[in-house]
Write a protein that holds these residues in place. Structure first.
Motif, PDB file in Angstrom:
ATOM      1  N   ALA A   1      36.195 -80.075  13.282  1.00 49.13           N
ATOM      2  CA  ALA A   1      37.425 -79.284  13.262  1.00 49.13           C
ATOM      3  C   ALA A   1      38.315 -79.624  14.453  1.00 49.13           C
ATOM      4  O   ALA A   1      39.545 -79.720  14.321  1.00 49.13           O
ATOM      5  CB  ALA A   1      37.091 -77.795  13.259  1.00 49.13           C
ATOM      6  N   HIS A   2      37.707 -79.832  15.611  1.00 47.65           N
ATOM      7  CA  HIS A   2      38.474 -80.144  16.818  1.00 47.65           C
ATOM      8  C   HIS A   2      39.186 -81.484  16.698  1.00 47.65           C
ATOM      9  O   HIS A   2      40.322 -81.650  17.158  1.00 47.65           O
ATOM     10  CB  HIS A   2      37.542 -80.160  18.032  1.00 47.65           C
ATOM     11  N   GLY A   3      38.543 -82.458  16.048  1.00 49.84           N
ATOM     12  CA  GLY A   3      39.121 -83.787  15.956  1.00 49.84           C
ATOM     13  C   GLY A   3      40.044 -83.997  14.780  1.00 49.84           C
ATOM     14  O   GLY A   3      40.764 -85.004  14.731  1.00 49.84           O
ATOM     15  N   ALA A   4      40.053 -83.080  13.835  1.00 47.24           N
ATOM     16  CA  ALA A   4      40.772 -83.310  12.580  1.00 47.24           C
ATOM     17  C   ALA A   4      42.268 -83.488  12.765  1.00 47.24           C
ATOM     18  O   ALA A   4      42.901 -84.279  12.061  1.00 47.24           O
ATOM     19  CB  ALA A   4      40.506 -82.162  11.614  1.00 47.24           C
ATOM     20  N   GLY A   5      42.871 -82.786  13.705  1.00 50.60           N
ATOM     21  CA  GLY A   5      44.325 -82.782  13.825  1.00 50.60           C
ATOM     22  C   GLY A   5      44.909 -83.819  14.771  1.00 50.60           C
ATOM     23  O   GLY A   5      46.083 -83.746  15.101  1.00 50.60           O
ATOM     24  N   ARG A   6      44.113 -84.784  15.190  1.00 49.35           N
ATOM     25  CA  ARG A   6      44.614 -85.783  16.150  1.00 49.35           C
ATOM     26  C   ARG A   6      45.632 -86.739  15.517  1.00 49.35           C
ATOM     27  O   ARG A   6      45.646 -86.918  14.297  1.00 49.35           O
ATOM     28  CB  ARG A   6      43.437 -86.593  16.710  1.00 49.35           C
ATOM     29  N   PRO A   7      46.443 -87.385  16.337  1.00 52.95           N
ATOM     30  CA  PRO A   7      47.397 -88.386  15.815  1.00 52.95           C
ATOM     31  C   PRO A   7      46.647 -89.574  15.204  1.00 52.95           C
ATOM     32  O   PRO A   7      45.480 -89.835  15.535  1.00 52.95           O
ATOM     33  CB  PRO A   7      48.177 -88.816  17.060  1.00 52.95           C
ATOM     34  N   PRO A   8      47.303 -90.324  14.326  1.00 53.66           N
ATOM     35  CA  PRO A   8      46.646 -91.452  13.657  1.00 53.66           C
ATOM     36  C   PRO A   8      46.007 -92.451  14.615  1.00 53.66           C
ATOM     37  O   PRO A   8      44.880 -92.909  14.372  1.00 53.66           O
ATOM     38  CB  PRO A   8      47.787 -92.087  12.861  1.00 53.66           C
TER      39      PRO A   8
END
Length: 229
Positions: free
Chosen positions: A76-83
């Protein structure tokens, strides 16, 4: 050991294909739903990176994950990172796993390892497990590739792997899987007359892995729903 080393090369090739697919996803695409309920494409990529690190930990004799909650939180923590961060993380975590695995000697490949939920295997089984993760989750990105695009060498092994995984499972009735070239596998419940399910390896893998509803398969009875992987 020879098969495990060959599987590492297959993992590297599959990861390259995954990275090419992921490189075509911008921030909006990463935030969009994947084929997996409740997960965006970003969740899928974060899971793949953390899975590589988890298998690396296993090869070092550490637990695969500190806990199920820690696993879920990391995804969940890593899901929203930039491409760009997703791509770098996926590339680096895969490289760490491959480097550790390639450093194993014959005794290291034979060493027993413990995975999530108490599943045990030999270290030599981990490359194929990683290959399964990469190939199936590339499909889950819903960004073009489908089961029909999976390599033939992978599909033949994957039918064996999935049939063995579900053998004796209480939630799957007895099934005889039959490929169109005559090969067969039995899976599901060990008792009773099995229902026969016939199709190509791609169709069998798609259904057994939950990636298709059974497209391309024939059976005299309605297809059951395989348990979640």
């Amino acid at each position: 050991m020879i098969r495990a080393v060959a599987d590492l090369a297959a993992v590297e090739d599959a990861t390259d294909r995954l990275l090419r697919t992921a490189a075509g996803l911008d921030e909006a695409a990463l935030a969009a739903p994947s084929r997996l309920p409740g997960w965006t494409r970003g969740h899928v990529l974060a899971h793949l990176a953390r899975n590589a690190d988890a298998l690396n930990d296993v090869l070092h004799g550490r637990p695969m994950y500190p806990s199920d909650q820690a696993r879920d939180d990391a995804i969940a923590h890593g899901a929203g990172r930039p491409p760009a961060e997703h791509l770098a993380d996926l590339r680096d975590s895969s490289a760490r796993f491959l480097a550790t695995a390639r450093a194993l000697d014959e005794a290291g490949w034979e060493r027993p390892v413990t995975l999530r939920n108490g599943v045990t295997d030999r270290a030599a089984g981990l490359p194929f497990r990683r290959w399964v993760e990469v190939e199936l989750h590339r499909i889950d990105l819903d960004a073009g590739p489908t089961v029909a695009d999976l390599p033939g060498a992978f599909l033949d092994r994957a039918v064996d792997y999935l049939a063995a995984r579900y053998t004796g499972h209480p939630d799957l009735p007895a099934v005889e899987l039959r490929a169109e070239d005559g090969r067969s596998w039995r899976t599901g419940a060990t008792g009773g007359e099995p229902r026969r399910v016939v199709g190509t390896p791609a169709a069998l893998v798609g259904w057994l892995s939950g990636r298709t509803p059974g497209s391309g398969l024939t059976s005299a009875e309605p297809l059951p729903t395989p348990p979640a992987l």
